[in-house]
Design a protein around this motif. Structure first.
Motif, PDB file in Angstrom:
ATOM      1  N   PRO A 106       9.242  19.162   8.144  1.00  0.00           N
ATOM      2  CA  PRO A 106       8.090  18.559   7.465  1.00  0.00           C
ATOM      3  C   PRO A 106       6.802  18.633   8.273  1.00  0.00           C
ATOM      4  CG  PRO A 106      10.000  17.174   7.173  1.00  0.00           C
ATOM      5  CD  PRO A 106      10.389  18.236   8.166  1.00  0.00           C
ATOM      6  N   PHE A 107       6.888  18.457   9.588  1.00  0.00           N
ATOM      7  CA  PHE A 107       5.684  18.535  10.412  1.00  0.00           C
ATOM      8  C   PHE A 107       5.062  19.919  10.294  1.00  0.00           C
ATOM      9  CE2 PHE A 107       3.261  19.376  14.209  1.00  0.00           C
ATOM     10  CZ  PHE A 107       2.542  18.201  14.394  1.00  0.00           C
ATOM     11  N   GLY A 108       5.890  20.960  10.355  1.00  0.00           N
ATOM     12  CA  GLY A 108       5.369  22.317  10.218  1.00  0.00           C
ATOM     13  C   GLY A 108       4.724  22.549   8.862  1.00  0.00           C
ATOM     14  N   LEU A 109       5.350  22.036   7.802  1.00  0.00           N
ATOM     15  CA  LEU A 109       4.784  22.195   6.466  1.00  0.00           C
ATOM     16  C   LEU A 109       3.450  21.462   6.343  1.00  0.00           C
ATOM     17  CD1 LEU A 109       8.007  21.776   4.286  1.00  0.00           C
ATOM     18  CD2 LEU A 109       6.685  23.876   4.627  1.00  0.00           C
ATOM     19  N   GLU A 110       3.359  20.269   6.915  1.00  0.00           N
ATOM     20  CA  GLU A 110       2.110  19.519   6.838  1.00  0.00           C
ATOM     21  C   GLU A 110       1.009  20.221   7.611  1.00  0.00           C
ATOM     22  OE1 GLU A 110       2.936  15.549   8.091  1.00  0.00           O
ATOM     23  OE2 GLU A 110       3.982  15.021   6.243  1.00  0.00           O
ATOM     24  N   MET A 163      15.633  18.345   9.156  1.00  0.00           N
ATOM     25  CA  MET A 163      15.041  18.037   7.864  1.00  0.00           C
ATOM     26  C   MET A 163      13.845  17.109   8.008  1.00  0.00           C
ATOM     27  SD  MET A 163      16.988  16.544   4.489  1.00  0.00           S
ATOM     28  CE  MET A 163      18.239  17.824   4.596  1.00  0.00           C
ATOM     29  N   SER A 164      13.919  16.212   8.968  1.00  0.00           N
ATOM     30  CA  SER A 164      12.816  15.307   9.261  1.00  0.00           C
ATOM     31  C   SER A 164      12.973  14.805  10.695  1.00  0.00           C
ATOM     32  CB  SER A 164      12.819  14.118   8.294  1.00  0.00           C
ATOM     33  OG  SER A 164      11.816  13.196   8.619  1.00  0.00           O
ATOM     34  N   THR A 167      -6.770  13.730  12.331  1.00  0.00           N
ATOM     35  CA  THR A 167      -7.596  12.916  11.462  1.00  0.00           C
ATOM     36  C   THR A 167      -6.946  11.582  11.207  1.00  0.00           C
ATOM     37  OG1 THR A 167      -6.536  13.858   9.545  1.00  0.00           O
ATOM     38  CG2 THR A 167      -8.562  14.903  10.242  1.00  0.00           C
ATOM     39  N   ALA A 168      -7.750  10.685  10.667  1.00  0.00           N
ATOM     40  CA  ALA A 168      -7.234   9.360  10.341  1.00  0.00           C
ATOM     41  C   ALA A 168      -6.838   9.300   8.891  1.00  0.00           C
ATOM     42  CB  ALA A 168      -8.295   8.314  10.650  1.00  0.00           C
ATOM     43  N   GLY A 169      -6.476   8.080   8.449  1.00  0.00           N
ATOM     44  CA  GLY A 169      -6.104   7.906   7.053  1.00  0.00           C
ATOM     45  C   GLY A 169      -4.611   8.053   6.892  1.00  0.00           C
ATOM     46  N   LEU A 170      -4.195   8.473   5.709  1.00  0.00           N
ATOM     47  CA  LEU A 170      -2.766   8.625   5.444  1.00  0.00           C
ATOM     48  C   LEU A 170      -2.300  10.045   5.722  1.00  0.00           C
ATOM     49  CD1 LEU A 170      -2.592   6.732   2.054  1.00  0.00           C
ATOM     50  CD2 LEU A 170      -2.487   5.812   4.353  1.00  0.00           C
ATOM     51  N   ASP A 171      -3.257  10.962   6.024  1.00  0.00           N
ATOM     52  CA  ASP A 171      -2.913  12.367   6.136  1.00  0.00           C
ATOM     53  C   ASP A 171      -2.514  12.749   7.553  1.00  0.00           C
ATOM     54  OD1 ASP A 171      -5.475  11.750   6.898  1.00  0.00           O
ATOM     55  OD2 ASP A 171      -6.283  13.717   6.462  1.00  0.00           O
ATOM     56  N   VAL A 172      -1.589  11.985   8.115  1.00  0.00           N
ATOM     57  CA  VAL A 172      -1.103  12.251   9.462  1.00  0.00           C
ATOM     58  C   VAL A 172       0.391  12.495   9.388  1.00  0.00           C
ATOM     59  CG1 VAL A 172      -0.928  11.396  11.810  1.00  0.00           C
ATOM     60  CG2 VAL A 172      -2.881  10.749  10.401  1.00  0.00           C
ATOM     61  N   PRO A 173       0.897  13.586   9.992  1.00  0.00           N
ATOM     62  CA  PRO A 173       2.331  13.822   9.945  1.00  0.00           C
ATOM     63  C   PRO A 173       3.097  12.607  10.440  1.00  0.00           C
ATOM     64  CG  PRO A 173       1.183  15.733  10.841  1.00  0.00           C
ATOM     65  CD  PRO A 173       0.166  14.629  10.684  1.00  0.00           C
ATOM     66  N   HIS A 174       4.178  12.299   9.790  1.00  0.00           N
ATOM     67  CA  HIS A 174       4.986  11.137  10.142  1.00  0.00           C
ATOM     68  C   HIS A 174       6.442  11.479  10.000  1.00  0.00           C
ATOM     69  CE1 HIS A 174       4.634  11.026   5.819  1.00  0.00           C
ATOM     70  NE2 HIS A 174       5.726  10.306   5.790  1.00  0.00           N
ATOM     71  N   GLU A 175       7.263  10.588  10.540  1.00  0.00           N
ATOM     72  CA  GLU A 175       8.705  10.837  10.486  1.00  0.00           C
ATOM     73  C   GLU A 175       9.272  10.237   9.209  1.00  0.00           C
ATOM     74  OE1 GLU A 175      12.563  11.501  10.960  1.00  0.00           O
ATOM     75  OE2 GLU A 175      11.847   9.511  10.643  1.00  0.00           O
ATOM     76  N   THR A 228       1.928  22.461  -2.568  1.00  0.00           N
ATOM     77  CA  THR A 228       3.390  22.519  -2.653  1.00  0.00           C
ATOM     78  C   THR A 228       4.025  22.280  -1.285  1.00  0.00           C
ATOM     79  OG1 THR A 228       3.425  24.935  -2.338  1.00  0.00           O
ATOM     80  CG2 THR A 228       3.293  24.114  -4.602  1.00  0.00           C
ATOM     81  N   MET A 229       3.329  22.683  -0.210  1.00  0.00           N
ATOM     82  CA  MET A 229       3.848  22.440   1.135  1.00  0.00           C
ATOM     83  C   MET A 229       3.828  20.945   1.443  1.00  0.00           C
ATOM     84  SD  MET A 229       1.948  25.517   3.182  1.00  0.00           S
ATOM     85  CE  MET A 229       1.816  27.151   2.447  1.00  0.00           C
ATOM     86  N   GLY A 230       2.760  20.271   1.009  1.00  0.00           N
ATOM     87  CA  GLY A 230       2.687  18.827   1.212  1.00  0.00           C
ATOM     88  C   GLY A 230       3.777  18.101   0.448  1.00  0.00           C
TER      89      GLY A 230
END
Length: 298
Positions: A219-223, A214-215, A290-298, A14-16
């Motif tokens: 979001p970075f904290g939640l991720e 908001m962004s 880590t790599a992939g799509l699981d990196v915090p982004h704006e 839910t955080m993601g």
């Protein structure tokens, strides 16, 4: 102890989802700001105010910067600026969901290429097919500049992922962002400040400040919290939902109604993003990047 007891009953996924929702909600709500100060002006305000927050939360570790770190830090700052400004410029011309789907090709391609498995390249191809269904170039109503700006954003996101790994190996947590976000703000200032000049009032500034929180701040904290309790593969697969969330918020908030062909296109992009996670994972470094799509982004 307080954090663990407070969050124990909250499913990490839910955080993601909340993080992705906030990012796309911020993008959707930015349309009003874009109308008043332009996409570059909006990008600069969000980056500059976000940079201030990151600097206040985590003091930039300037003394730890080595000469070898400078290219990666500068590159990450430029990539961040391109990612934010490119997407907002695309949103001015094409629907939010379409812009996010095109942008998503960047990290998706990075995940597939870095897997060193040629079969993984099928996922960017599948996502590209989805993007074609979203844009429907055969109808002749495509805005080439909107697509180009979204490609710039996607390229920035892809480079962001690669350089985040390098910066994250040197600077833990959000300390790296306290350096790179000010760089991004300075880069975008060259095109953003002229658009803002003469149009910046207190209501606009307050709206921009709220959007900056908001962004990317919240979001970075939640991720970060979600990644503590989820595998990176699961989190990366979850992130594949972002284009669909963009389409949903575009529909609800901006009245951007997709056709059934475009819905199929979104499904293809989401499926490609989930499939790419099967091989696009990097082992965590000492700082947990880590790599992939699981990196915090704006």
């Amino acid at each position: 102890m307080v954090e663990r007891s407070t969050l124990a009953g909250i499913p990490p996924w839910t955080m993601g989802v909340a993080s992705m929702f906030l990012i796309q909600l911020c993008n959707a709500l930015s349309t009003g700001l874009i109308a008043s100060v332009g996409p570059a002006g909006t990008a600069w305000l969000r980056l500059a105010l976000g940079a201030i927050v990151f600097v206040l939360i985590a003091r930039p570790p300037l003394r730890l910067i080595r000469r070898a770190d400078v290219p990666a830090l500068l590159g990450l700052g430029i990539a961040t600026g391109a990612m934010v400004a490119g997407l907002l410029a695309a949103m001015e011309r094409i629907p939010l969901g379409t812009a996010v789907a095109i942008e998503f090709l960047g990290p998706l391609t990075v995940a597939a290429v870095r897997s060193r498995n040629r079969r993984m390249l099928v996922w960017p191809v599948l996502a590209l097919a989805g993007v074609l269904l979203l844009t429907q170039p055969w109808q002749g109503g495509v805005d080439p500049w909107g697509i180009l700006f979204a490609v710039v954003a996607g390229t920035g996101w892809g480079v962001y992922i690669i350089l985040t790994q390098r910066v994250g190996d040197r600077f833990s947590g959000i300390t790296g962002l306290s350096i790179t976000f000010p760089i991004a703000a300075v880069v975008v200032a060259f095109v953003g400040v002229p658009q803002v000049a003469g149009n910046l009032g207190l209501p606009t500034l307050l709206l921009a400040a709220g959007l900056a929180l908001m962004s990317p701040v919240v979001p970075f904290g939640l991720e970060m919290l979600a990644l503590r309790r989820m595998t990176h593969t699961a989190f990366g697969t979850l992130m594949a939902l972002e284009p669909a969330i963009g389409v949903l918020l575009g529909l609800v908030l901006l009245q951007q109604v997709p056709t059934w062909i475009q819905v199929i296109g979104v499904v293809l992009v989401v499926a490609a993003g989930a499939g790419a996670q099967r091989g696009g994972i990097r082992r965590p470094s000492s700082n947990g990047v880590t790599a992939g799509l699981d990196v915090p982004h704006e």
